[in-house]
Design an enzyme around this catalytic site. Structure first.
Site, short mmCIF file in Angstrom:
data_model
loop_
_atom_site.label_atom_id
_atom_site.label_comp_id
_atom_site.label_asym_id
_atom_site.label_seq_id
_atom_site.Cartn_x
_atom_site.Cartn_y
_atom_site.Cartn_z
N ASN A 6 0.87 -1.17 0.00
CA ASN A 6 0.00 0.00 0.00
C ASN A 6 0.91 1.22 0.00
O ASN A 6 1.36 1.70 1.04
CB ASN A 6 -0.89 -0.03 1.25
CG ASN A 6 -1.83 1.15 1.32
OD1 ASN A 6 -1.69 2.11 0.57
ND2 ASN A 6 -2.79 1.09 2.24
N ARG A 22 -2.50 -1.92 -3.61
CA ARG A 22 -3.57 -0.94 -3.50
C ARG A 22 -3.37 0.09 -4.61
O ARG A 22 -2.28 0.67 -4.76
CB ARG A 22 -3.50 -0.23 -2.16
CG ARG A 22 -4.59 0.83 -2.02
CD ARG A 22 -4.19 1.89 -1.03
NE ARG A 22 -5.24 2.88 -0.90
CZ ARG A 22 -5.04 4.10 -0.45
NH1 ARG A 22 -3.84 4.49 -0.09
NH2 ARG A 22 -6.03 4.95 -0.36
N HIS A 82 -10.47 5.53 -1.07
CA HIS A 82 -10.35 4.82 0.22
C HIS A 82 -11.40 3.71 0.33
O HIS A 82 -11.83 3.35 1.43
CB HIS A 82 -10.53 5.76 1.42
CG HIS A 82 -9.66 6.97 1.42
ND1 HIS A 82 -10.14 8.23 1.70
CD2 HIS A 82 -8.35 7.13 1.17
CE1 HIS A 82 -9.16 9.11 1.63
NE2 HIS A 82 -8.05 8.47 1.30
N GLY A 102 -5.17 11.45 3.66
CA GLY A 102 -6.38 11.74 2.89
C GLY A 102 -7.57 11.42 3.79
O GLY A 102 -7.46 10.56 4.65
N ARG A 139 -4.56 18.82 1.36
CA ARG A 139 -5.59 19.11 0.35
C ARG A 139 -6.74 19.91 0.97
O ARG A 139 -7.15 19.62 2.09
CB ARG A 139 -6.13 17.80 -0.22
CG ARG A 139 -5.17 17.12 -1.19
CD ARG A 139 -5.63 15.72 -1.56
NE ARG A 139 -4.93 14.70 -0.77
CZ ARG A 139 -5.26 13.41 -0.73
NH1 ARG A 139 -6.29 12.96 -1.42
NH2 ARG A 139 -4.56 12.57 0.01
N ARG A 142 -0.40 15.23 14.60
CA ARG A 142 0.26 15.21 15.91
C ARG A 142 0.93 16.55 16.20
O ARG A 142 0.84 17.09 17.30
CB ARG A 142 1.29 14.08 15.98
CG ARG A 142 0.64 12.71 16.15
CD ARG A 142 1.60 11.59 15.84
NE ARG A 142 1.89 11.54 14.40
CZ ARG A 142 2.28 10.42 13.76
NH1 ARG A 142 2.44 9.30 14.44
NH2 ARG A 142 2.51 10.45 12.47
N GLU A 176 -6.67 -2.27 5.49
CA GLU A 176 -6.78 -2.34 4.03
C GLU A 176 -5.98 -3.51 3.49
O GLU A 176 -6.35 -4.12 2.50
CB GLU A 176 -6.28 -1.02 3.43
CG GLU A 176 -7.21 0.15 3.75
CD GLU A 176 -6.62 1.52 3.45
OE1 GLU A 176 -5.97 2.08 4.35
OE2 GLU A 176 -6.79 2.01 2.33
N1 LIG Z 1 -1.57 9.48 17.99
C1 LIG Z 1 -2.01 10.28 17.02
N2 LIG Z 1 -2.69 11.40 17.32
C2 LIG Z 1 -3.15 12.21 16.35
N3 LIG Z 1 -2.96 11.97 15.03
C3 LIG Z 1 -2.29 10.85 14.68
C4 LIG Z 1 -1.79 9.95 15.64
N4 LIG Z 1 -1.16 8.95 14.97
C5 LIG Z 1 -1.28 9.21 13.64
N5 LIG Z 1 -1.96 10.35 13.45
C6 LIG Z 1 -2.24 11.04 12.20
O1 LIG Z 1 -2.71 10.18 11.17
C7 LIG Z 1 -2.41 10.76 9.91
C8 LIG Z 1 -1.90 9.67 8.96
O2 LIG Z 1 -2.88 8.69 8.87
P1 LIG Z 1 -2.67 7.40 7.91
O3 LIG Z 1 -3.94 6.63 7.96
O4 LIG Z 1 -1.41 6.71 8.28
O5 LIG Z 1 -2.51 8.14 6.53
P2 LIG Z 1 -2.41 7.61 5.02
O6 LIG Z 1 -2.64 6.13 5.07
O7 LIG Z 1 -3.52 8.36 4.35
O8 LIG Z 1 -1.05 8.04 4.56
C9 LIG Z 1 -1.38 11.86 10.15
O9 LIG Z 1 -1.98 13.15 10.03
C10 LIG Z 1 -1.00 11.62 11.58
O10 LIG Z 1 -0.65 12.82 12.22
#
Ligand SMILES: Nc1ncnc2c1ncn2[C@@H]1O[C@H](COP(=O)(O)OP(=O)(O)O)[C@@H](O)[C@H]1O
Ligand SMILES: Nc1ncnc2c1ncn2[C@@H]1O[C@H](COP(=O)(O)OP(=O)(O)O)[C@@H](O)[C@H]1O
Lengths: 394, 394
Positions: free
Chosen positions: B7, B90, B179, B209, B238, B281, B381
């Site tokens: 992915n 994916r 998604h 996303g 975005r 974060r 996923e």
């Molecule tokens: N403990 C946490 N507290 C707040 N946000 C978090 C935490 N852990 C991960 N995130 C947030 O999740 C987002 C990434 O999500 P993820 O599902 O891994 O993204 P993608 O698969 O779309 O790349 C980031 O904005 C990250 O800051």
């Protein structure tokens, strides 16, 4: 004092001559279907009620015909243009410069012209109305009443876009909102009627342009049109909400010119794009004859409104009433019916018989036990404009 | 049978090696913060749990490091790449060509590349993953699992835009959705848990996303992303929903180049544009230190989600549960709290204590009497992809 109100819209000019402070309506009318061969000029006083069907090429021609009637020896209501003390012009977009009604100066006209890039279907027509009025009524004061003023109360979370913040701070790209005079007028009427101490209502303005406002205790807190009157609900010729990346696709992958895309989304989309017709009466009539495009467009139109009702109910955490207004909102029982269908989760329960009654009065069309009131309130942007013009010079 | 799942996302690569049909997880990991100096490579088997922090320039470098670990004599789980029978990739955008999982051919790769214009942040990364995988695992079958497949059930009123109908019929401009693998996975988990005969739920995927889906009886009926993964909710970089006419204003009035506007709205907007940070974060930590931009961005983000909950509740005329998933949805009790605040009109009543508990399990975070269930369901996923890849060759 005689106040002439001019509401020069996308395909129509509405006008009224109102005596203030009595609010007495001396004369009113509407030029409709401007640009078409079978344009309609309605003109009504205490004594006459005229309907002329004739070609009217543009707004200049339309307004000139109105003035000719006002001064006409037999049908007219004034002898001399000096009898009009102030003219109140509806102006759609006031950008960030106008949070209130203002007297028109050259600088104001420059601004109205400038904001034409934000409201290309409206400000140029509004300005045209002002310029002709200045020529025909050289001694009258001229005032601009901005549609954007009612939305000054939007909280930042509803006003801002998630774009680089410099575009907000330096370029003033934000939600401005439109049809504010109408939303304000029907809000006040609704609150008078409902007599609630605190209130959460949604006003639904459905004309050629369409928009919705979430109103808490009389103050707007969210609105469906944004930086320009392009997004939100599906309109006569405007798309309303789309994935903005469609613009990039049309340009980069299909080779469209940017201006062509702009024209496509403002003048060739919406109900027109889906069906070939922009007037809802035509679409309803075609749908009743079995036209599938028209049937789908009506369902899509109502579905979009439904979703905004849900969204604003969430924004307010409650809903006391929804208010339908403007050409479609006041007249189309079909659209009102589709919007209110299967909405009992929101306490919305329409009475089909009440919905079908045609009337010019403020009315409820819900069943008695409906938790949420469903109202039809004829808008009167002209009276709202007259009040504001009168306040401005008194 | 060993199935490797790749992915390859906007700033991360997730991978898993899964034995099917047992669904046994042999190895899993995540390369995060790709493109940054402090990129993180997590790699986990029954025996080892490695976390390396090092610079990883791009996706190619990231995937190569994963393969090196898989084959490593000490830490690895396979001796030879031939032990992988099929690789499930994916792929975000399948346009109108793919309504189902498919084996990858040159023609499929061409299509994935072509649809890169629709998903510029994703398809190119997905394709890169496929091409490297083909080189490193020359004897494995390669399958593409499309995020767009789950949205084939959208009714026409939710799928169509109010633009000229030729753009739909001839150019396939419509809502595709994204998604989908995640929304499908958590939907199935939620329905297993809820055990309802008929169900109306909203799945909320909040990662880099972000998107939401309205799901009636397990079938999607509306979705917040559209023709591309650009609109709807506020995302890491975005904008989500904007007035599309902002594009014309940036080009015509501010002199931006169309491509620059595209980049601005996809890579420099969203949480990044509002705050200077894209990782939630960082934004939460800055907000707790009093940063007003970060505080506003969190409120705006939650407000947009609230409005979609309202909209989809109206679309479904009911709501049994909302489901939070993905990085933010699973981990940010702050965002979940802001979304569920003041939503009792929708029967949504969060339990602050349950919301604060960190866990990897499926869980309810509502108070016992909440009419609407609020669930957190970790997405998977990869497992969904493994199932579909397995079904494809069996
Ligand atoms: N403990 C946490 N507290 C707040 N946000 C978090 C935490 N852990 C991960 N995130 C947030 O999740 C987002 C990434 O999500 P993820 O599902 O891994 O993204 P993608 O698969 O779309 O790349 C980031 O904005 C990250 O800051
Ligand atoms: N009886 C009717 N039934 C359905 N639609 C109507 C009816 N009368 C007017 N309309 C619709 O109202 C719309 C125009 O509304 P109006 O408020 O006059 O527009 P605007 O002021 O934005 O130019 C048109 O689409 C027209 O078809």
């Amino acid at each position: 004092m005689n106040i002439l109100i001019i509401n020069s819209g996308s395909s129509s000019i509405k006008f009224q001559l109102i005596q203030m402070p009595s609010e007495k309506l001396i004369c009113s009318g509407l030029v409709e279907r401007i640009g078409q061969k079978d344009a309609i000029l309605n003109y009504k006083t205490e004594l006459v009620d005229i309907k002329q069907i004739e070609q009217i090429k543009n707004h200049t021609e339309g307004l000139q015909k109105v003035v000719d009637l006002l001064l006409d020896i037999e049908k007219g209501v004034i002898k001399n243009t000096n009898e009009i003390e102030i003219i109140g012009h509806r102006v759609v977009h006031g950008g960030n410069s106008f949070s209130n009604t203002t007297l028109i100066t050259d600088a104001v006209k420059q601004d109205i012209k400038k904001f034409g890039s934000l409201a290309p279907l409206h400000n140029p027509n509004n300005l045209e109305g002002i310029i002709i009025a200045e020529q025909l009524f050289p001694n009258a004061k001229q005032a601009a009443i901005f549609d954007t003023a009612f939305f000054q109360t939007l909280p930042e979370k509803a006003k801002r876009y998630a774009i680089p913040k410099a575009l907000y701070n330096e370029e003033q790209i934000q939600v401005y909102g439109f049809h504010g005079t109408s939303h304000k007028y029907v809000t006040e009427k609704a609150l008078d009627y409902l007599k609630l101490k605190t209130s959460k209502i949604i006003t639904i303005h459905l004309g050629n342009g369409c928009s919705m406002t979430a109103v808490v205790n009389g103050k707007s807190i969210d609105h469906s049109l944004g930086f320009t009157p392009s997004n939100g609900l599906i309109m006569g010729t405007r798309s309303g909400d789309i994935d903005h990346a469609i613009v990039f696709y049309l340009v980069n992958s299909l080779g469209y010119d940017v201006d062509k895309v702009n024209t496509l989304l403002t003048k060739e989309s919406g109900m027109l794009g889906l069906t070939g017709y922009s007037d809802l009466r035509d679409i309803e009539s075609q749908a009743s004859k079995g036209n599938d495009d028209c049937k789908l467009a009506l369902v899509m139109n109502a579905y979009r409104i439904k979703k905004y009702i849900g969204a604003y109910t969430a924004a307010m955490n409650g809903l006391d009433a929804i208010v339908f207004t403007a050409g479609i909102g006041e007249n189309s029982s079909l659209i009102r019916g589709l919007v209110c269908e299967d909405m009992d989760y929101f306490g919305i329960n329409i009475d089909p018989n009440r919905n079908d009654i045609r009337s010019k009065d403020i009315r409820e069309i819900n069943i008695e036990t409906s938790k949420t009131k469903i109202m039809v309130i004829p808008t009167n942007e002209e009276l709202e404009i007259a009040k504001q013009a009168y306040q401005l010079i008194n």
